[in-house]
Design a protein around this motif. Sequence first.
Motif, PDB file in Angstrom:
ATOM      1  N   GLU A 177      51.365 -31.028   0.460  1.00 53.62           N
ATOM      2  CA  GLU A 177      50.656 -31.284  -0.798  1.00 53.62           C
ATOM      3  C   GLU A 177      49.670 -30.159  -1.112  1.00 53.62           C
ATOM      4  O   GLU A 177      49.542 -29.727  -2.265  1.00 53.62           O
ATOM      5  N   GLU A 178      48.993 -29.659  -0.080  1.00 50.20           N
ATOM      6  CA  GLU A 178      48.056 -28.544  -0.263  1.00 50.20           C
ATOM      7  C   GLU A 178      48.778 -27.301  -0.759  1.00 50.20           C
ATOM      8  O   GLU A 178      48.323 -26.616  -1.679  1.00 50.20           O
ATOM      9  N   GLU A 179      49.934 -27.015  -0.152  1.00 49.78           N
ATOM     10  CA  GLU A 179      50.679 -25.819  -0.543  1.00 49.78           C
ATOM     11  C   GLU A 179      51.233 -25.941  -1.961  1.00 49.78           C
ATOM     12  O   GLU A 179      51.308 -24.942  -2.696  1.00 49.78           O
ATOM     13  N   VAL A 180      51.619 -27.139  -2.366  1.00 46.48           N
ATOM     14  CA  VAL A 180      52.097 -27.344  -3.746  1.00 46.48           C
ATOM     15  C   VAL A 180      50.967 -27.081  -4.735  1.00 46.48           C
ATOM     16  O   VAL A 180      51.162 -26.454  -5.785  1.00 46.48           O
ATOM     17  N   ARG A 181      49.766 -27.533  -4.408  1.00 42.82           N
ATOM     18  CA  ARG A 181      48.612 -27.272  -5.291  1.00 42.82           C
ATOM     19  C   ARG A 181      48.353 -25.765  -5.400  1.00 42.82           C
ATOM     20  O   ARG A 181      48.090 -25.250  -6.495  1.00 42.82           O
ATOM     21  N   GLU A 182      48.442 -25.058  -4.284  1.00 43.69           N
ATOM     22  CA  GLU A 182      48.212 -23.616  -4.307  1.00 43.69           C
ATOM     23  C   GLU A 182      49.310 -22.887  -5.088  1.00 43.69           C
ATOM     24  O   GLU A 182      49.039 -21.881  -5.755  1.00 43.69           O
ATOM     25  N   LEU A 183      50.540 -23.404  -5.024  1.00 46.81           N
ATOM     26  CA  LEU A 183      51.620 -22.816  -5.821  1.00 46.81           C
ATOM     27  C   LEU A 183      51.344 -23.004  -7.304  1.00 46.81           C
ATOM     28  O   LEU A 183      51.520 -22.076  -8.108  1.00 46.81           O
ATOM     29  N   ARG A 184      50.905 -24.190  -7.673  1.00 47.11           N
ATOM     30  CA  ARG A 184      50.577 -24.458  -9.075  1.00 47.11           C
ATOM     31  C   ARG A 184      49.488 -23.497  -9.564  1.00 47.11           C
ATOM     32  O   ARG A 184      49.581 -22.928 -10.661  1.00 47.11           O
ATOM     33  N   GLU A 185      48.445 -23.296  -8.750  1.00 45.67           N
ATOM     34  CA  GLU A 185      47.363 -22.389  -9.114  1.00 45.67           C
ATOM     35  C   GLU A 185      47.874 -20.954  -9.253  1.00 45.67           C
ATOM     36  O   GLU A 185      47.468 -20.224 -10.168  1.00 45.67           O
ATOM     37  N   ALA A 186      48.777 -20.550  -8.351  1.00 45.89           N
ATOM     38  CA  ALA A 186      49.317 -19.188  -8.402  1.00 45.89           C
ATOM     39  C   ALA A 186      50.131 -18.974  -9.669  1.00 45.89           C
ATOM     40  O   ALA A 186      50.054 -17.919 -10.311  1.00 45.89           O
ATOM     41  N   VAL A 187      50.926 -19.968 -10.033  1.00 48.29           N
ATOM     42  CA  VAL A 187      51.727 -19.875 -11.259  1.00 48.29           C
ATOM     43  C   VAL A 187      50.817 -19.815 -12.478  1.00 48.29           C
ATOM     44  O   VAL A 187      51.041 -19.020 -13.408  1.00 48.29           O
ATOM     45  N   GLU A 188      49.783 -20.623 -12.487  1.00 47.77           N
ATOM     46  CA  GLU A 188      48.885 -20.675 -13.644  1.00 47.77           C
ATOM     47  C   GLU A 188      48.106 -19.378 -13.825  1.00 47.77           C
ATOM     48  O   GLU A 188      47.848 -18.953 -14.956  1.00 47.77           O
ATOM     49  N   CYS A 189      47.754 -18.720 -12.698  1.00 45.64           N
ATOM     50  CA  CYS A 189      46.999 -17.466 -12.828  1.00 45.64           C
ATOM     51  C   CYS A 189      47.913 -16.244 -12.865  1.00 45.64           C
ATOM     52  O   CYS A 189      47.455 -15.129 -13.110  1.00 45.64           O
ATOM     53  N   GLY A 190      49.210 -16.458 -12.623  1.00 45.52           N
ATOM     54  CA  GLY A 190      50.170 -15.353 -12.709  1.00 45.52           C
ATOM     55  C   GLY A 190      50.152 -14.403 -11.533  1.00 45.52           C
ATOM     56  O   GLY A 190      50.647 -13.284 -11.627  1.00 45.52           O
ATOM     57  N   ARG A 191      49.644 -14.854 -10.366  1.00 41.14           N
ATOM     58  CA  ARG A 191      49.608 -13.993  -9.184  1.00 41.14           C
ATOM     59  C   ARG A 191      49.927 -14.809  -7.919  1.00 41.14           C
ATOM     60  O   ARG A 191      49.436 -15.922  -7.762  1.00 41.14           O
ATOM     61  N   GLY A 192      50.747 -14.215  -7.054  1.00 36.57           N
ATOM     62  CA  GLY A 192      50.987 -14.803  -5.739  1.00 36.57           C
ATOM     63  C   GLY A 192      51.984 -15.933  -5.682  1.00 36.57           C
ATOM     64  O   GLY A 192      52.062 -16.632  -4.670  1.00 36.57           O
ATOM     65  N   ALA A 193      52.780 -16.129  -6.729  1.00 37.95           N
ATOM     66  CA  ALA A 193      53.719 -17.252  -6.747  1.00 37.95           C
ATOM     67  C   ALA A 193      54.764 -17.129  -5.641  1.00 37.95           C
ATOM     68  O   ALA A 193      55.150 -18.139  -5.027  1.00 37.95           O
TER      69      ALA A 193
END
Length: 260
Positions: A177-193
């Motif tokens: 669940e933590e990693e999914v949240r971090e993926l969402r944040e990466a997609v939203e900021c356009g870096r590290g997806a």
Amino acid sequence: MVNFTKKPRYSYEDLLEIIRILRSPEGCPWDRVQTHASIRRGLLEESYEAAEAIDLDSASMLREELGDVLMQVVFHADIERDRGRFTMEDVVDGVVRKLLFRHPHVFAGAGEENPESVLESWEQLKREEKGQKTTAEAMDSVARSLPGLWRAEKLQKKAAGAGFDWPDISGALCKLEEEVRELREAVECGRGAREELGDVLFAAVKVGRFAGVDPEEAIAGTCEKFIRRFRAVENGARAQGREVSDLSPEEMTDLWDRAK
């Protein structure tokens, strides 16, 4: 024309001889120019086709595909015979010695064991055989050409063997669940997806380990399910005289939900 005696039934030695003939100056022009790299994909493809035969429980298909895998093994060994580095006989000798070394409970009177303890001692003997003094060295030896999910699973198992693991599946689920949240944040900021997606997949494999689920089997099953459901969506669209690309997102979702 090469002189090769035809027989009612051929042996392992005949296979070795056929490959040697095909790769000889009098043999096949294509076979003569092949290298380990040029036929590497063939070895992988034949192995996967043998695996499919196992999945289908088809004896005739498995017999044929195992023959194709064996041919690939002999071909690679014959390339090395030409190079003077080893022969097929060396390959057979090596694997026999490995089996003897890794089964002391059978060949060295080490006592009867259960399947779980045999597997544990196999890993210990494997590390001893390869001179691996640390878990990190054992991890580094896991083939990088493995399918990614299987490689992740093997790395995690070695780490777990050293005590680096969650006590139960709840920790693995929280990490996912933590990693999914971090993926969402990466997609939203356009870096590290890319990195975060890798972390999600790695965490999902960890959950699968605790649940006793093979990750490659799981994704294969999902792929088959996706095909079935997409076919139903496609058929639903065509029943309306339309193509899937003509449907609105809402119509696609409706057909998809019906397929489920």
